[in-house]
Scaffold this active site. Structure first.
Site, PDB file in Angstrom:
ATOM      1  N   GLY A   1     -11.312   1.001  19.593  1.00  0.00           N
ATOM      2  CA  GLY A   1     -12.221   1.729  20.468  1.00  0.00           C
ATOM      3  C   GLY A   1     -12.175   1.256  21.906  1.00  0.00           C
ATOM      4  O   GLY A   1     -12.275   2.054  22.841  1.00  0.00           O
TER       5      GLY A   1
ATOM      6  N   GLU B   1     -17.209   5.678  17.741  1.00  0.00           N
ATOM      7  CA  GLU B   1     -17.927   5.205  16.552  1.00  0.00           C
ATOM      8  C   GLU B   1     -17.103   4.061  15.972  1.00  0.00           C
ATOM      9  O   GLU B   1     -16.123   4.278  15.267  1.00  0.00           O
ATOM     10  CB  GLU B   1     -18.080   6.346  15.529  1.00  0.00           C
ATOM     11  CG  GLU B   1     -18.883   7.529  16.024  1.00  0.00           C
ATOM     12  CD  GLU B   1     -20.365   7.240  16.151  1.00  0.00           C
ATOM     13  OE1 GLU B   1     -20.796   6.122  15.791  1.00  0.00           O
ATOM     14  OE2 GLU B   1     -21.094   8.124  16.617  1.00  0.00           O
TER      15      GLU B   1
ATOM     16  N   GLY C   1     -13.219   4.028  14.318  1.00  0.00           N
ATOM     17  CA  GLY C   1     -12.343   2.965  13.838  1.00  0.00           C
ATOM     18  C   GLY C   1     -12.862   1.608  14.258  1.00  0.00           C
ATOM     19  O   GLY C   1     -14.059   1.410  14.468  1.00  0.00           O
ATOM     20  N   SER C   2     -11.960   0.672  14.422  1.00  0.00           N
ATOM     21  CA  SER C   2     -12.332  -0.699  14.765  1.00  0.00           C
ATOM     22  C   SER C   2     -12.771  -0.799  16.222  1.00  0.00           C
ATOM     23  O   SER C   2     -12.424   0.041  17.063  1.00  0.00           O
ATOM     24  CB  SER C   2     -11.151  -1.636  14.526  1.00  0.00           C
ATOM     25  OG  SER C   2     -10.112  -1.380  15.463  1.00  0.00           O
TER      26      SER C   2
END
Length: 508
Positions: free
Chosen positions: A244, A261, A239-240
């Site tokens: 994260g 990721e 995600g963003s």
């Protein structure tokens, strides 16, 4: 679409909680899934509350005790059967991915193909979970290391790849002997439920214990529960960067592991030695595919000053040929953004470009009319900017391509690296020295660096992930499996004496 929903056993009112074999309605709030394609309601899901969550995690704990003892090649064979199921339902699931998320039908089908491919990869991996042997300094001693399953893997996936990222983590985790608890994006819950339905027959026919495959549909709070839960040794989150950082802090605070990721701000360098007929289609696909909603989307184009105008003019011509509309129509290149919030993000970014003095080679626009009734369609645009501008440094999940000039390759590489993110990068050049410099220690600082292909389209065989604010995680191929296991070093004394390491003497 109703026929497809029926084949995938998705009714208008559905269940958002599953432990693989048992499925029941959650006790949380109802989540409605609307298609960005036409704005219509696809279905509703009863989300999870904390009690539901604890039930699923408890089932996973119990399942792990049994699943970890199943021989790895047997686990691999079960994954192989799942791959066959996804082959069987590729068209239906791919169509649902396209309709619920908004990507083109070809991309939706391609995402299901990624599930099939990772199943194939995991089957082979199930016989190759290798450890090492080492020579001991002590006589009559043997040393080796082996890998054991880690336990429950929590998976938080994003809307833009609603099923593929789950499979990258899950198929590897399963052959490694782990069990999984999946929190899909609340924007695309039905594709997640469809995946659970597709694998039910395989789970049942192989007597897989209930809890090996867990699904919990819900909002941000479910991700927070996963991140803070000491029962879950590994959380894989896509995600963003903002999300994260929160996950990494929470998991790290309890000394757990996180596989992150996160955002990408990917650039292609176009050298004066580039093959432009090769480069232009790759640039356009990378910039407008999935309506700019990939973590590997091409967001910056760093062009040598001697060919800048030529490249810009060719791109303007290519953008003029783009067909925008219903992604289920194979003739269209670009579908909608995921929702109105994404449209607002697009508008905010183009407004910032204008305020900073940027110019548009292809003008931005929010599209309206009968063909764009959902309000989520925008025109891919091209802006001439400076790399250091805040809006360029930030990842906007929309089809906005930034053009930047360079004079020397050293300058181009510095521009490419001069953003907080570090996922994917590429150079188009026929000059061997330029290609090698780009791939060298002084070259791209990204986890992915390509020559004469674009920033999108990673293959299953290579580990996928990036550096810096992209999070440093690696999923899918290569040796990414090691993230889902714990390493154990073993020393065996088969002699009759007890020599100590480093020559230490200890006598009683």
């Amino acid at each position: 679409m109703q026929d497809i929903l029926n084949k995938l056993r998705i009714a208008e009112s559905n269940h958002g909680i599953s432990t693989g074999l048992a499925t029941w309605a959650g006790q949380g709030e109802e989540i409605a899934s609307y298609s960005p394609v036409d704005g219509k309601l696809i279905g509703k899901v009863q989300s999870a509350n904390r009690q539901d969550y604890d039930t699923v995690v408890g089932q996973a704990q119990e399942a792990f005790k049994t699943w970890r003892l199943v021989p790895a090649p047997k686990r691999g064979d079960i994954v192989r059967q799942m791959g066959e199921q996804f082959r069987k339902y590729k068209t239906e699931l791919g169509t649902l991915v396209s309709y619920e998320m908004g990507k083109s039908l070809q991309e939706g089908l391609g995402e299901v193909q990624e599930i099939i491919d990772i199943c194939d990869f995991a089957v082979g991996l199930s016989r190759q979970l290798y450890g090492l042997t080492m020579h001991s300094e002590r006589p009559s001693h043997r040393m080796y290391e082996q890998w054991h399953p880690i336990g429950i893997v929590g998976i938080i996936s994003a809307f833009n790849f609603p099923v593929a990222v789950w499979s990258w983590n899950t198929m590897l985790a399963w052959v490694c002997g782990d069990v999984c608890v999946w929190k899909p994006s609340e924007k695309t819950p039905l594709t997640a439920i469809a995946c659970q339905h597709i694998i039910q027959e395989v789970l049942k026919s192989n007597d897989v214990p209930e809890g090996v495959s867990g699904l919990i549909v819900g909002g941000r709070e479910v991700g927070e529960w996963l991140s803070h839960d000491e029962r879950i040794p590994l959380v894989s989150a896509t995600g963003s960067t903002r999300m994260g950082k929160a996950v990494g802090q929470a998991v790290g605070g309890r000394l757990g592991r996180s596989l992150l990721e996160l955002g990408g701000n990917n650039a292609i360098i176009v050298s004066q030695h580039a093959d432009l007929p090769l480069a232009i289609p790759a640039i356009v696909f990378g910039a407008v595919g999935t309506a700019g909603q990939r973590c590997t989307t091409t967001r910056r184009l760093i062009i040598h000053e001697s060919i800048y105008e030529d490249v810009k003019n060719q791109l303007v011509k290519a953008y003029g040929q783009l067909r925008i509309g219903n992604p289920l129509d194979a003739h269209n290149h670009v579908g909608p953004l995921i929702d109105e919030a994404a449209v607002q993000s697009y508008q905010s970014a183009v407004a910032q470009v204008g305020a900073l003095g940027g110019t548009f080679a292809v003008e931005p626009r929010v599209l309206s009319g009968d063909d764009f009734g959902s309000g989520c369609y925008v025109k891919p645009c091209i802006a001439e900017v400076e790399n250091h501008w805040p809006v360029v440094q930030h990842e906007t999940f929309a089809p906005i391509l930034y053009l930047i000039k360079y004079k020397t390759l050293d300058e181009a590489i510095a521009l490419q690296n001069g953003v907080p993110q570090g996922l994917s990068s590429a150079i188009f050049t026929l000059h061997l020295r330029e290609a090698e410099q780009f791939l060298s220690q002084a070259g791209s600082d990204c986890g992915i660096a390509n020559v004469n292909i674009g920033t999108s389209g990673a293959e299953i065989g290579g580990a996928f992930g990036g550096e810096k604010e992209t999070g440093g995680g690696r999923e899918s191929g290569s040796d990414a499996w090691k993230a889902y296991m714990r390493r154990q070093t073993n020393t065996i004394n088969y002699g009759t004496t007890l020599p100590l390491a480093q020559g230490i003497k200890f006598e009683l």
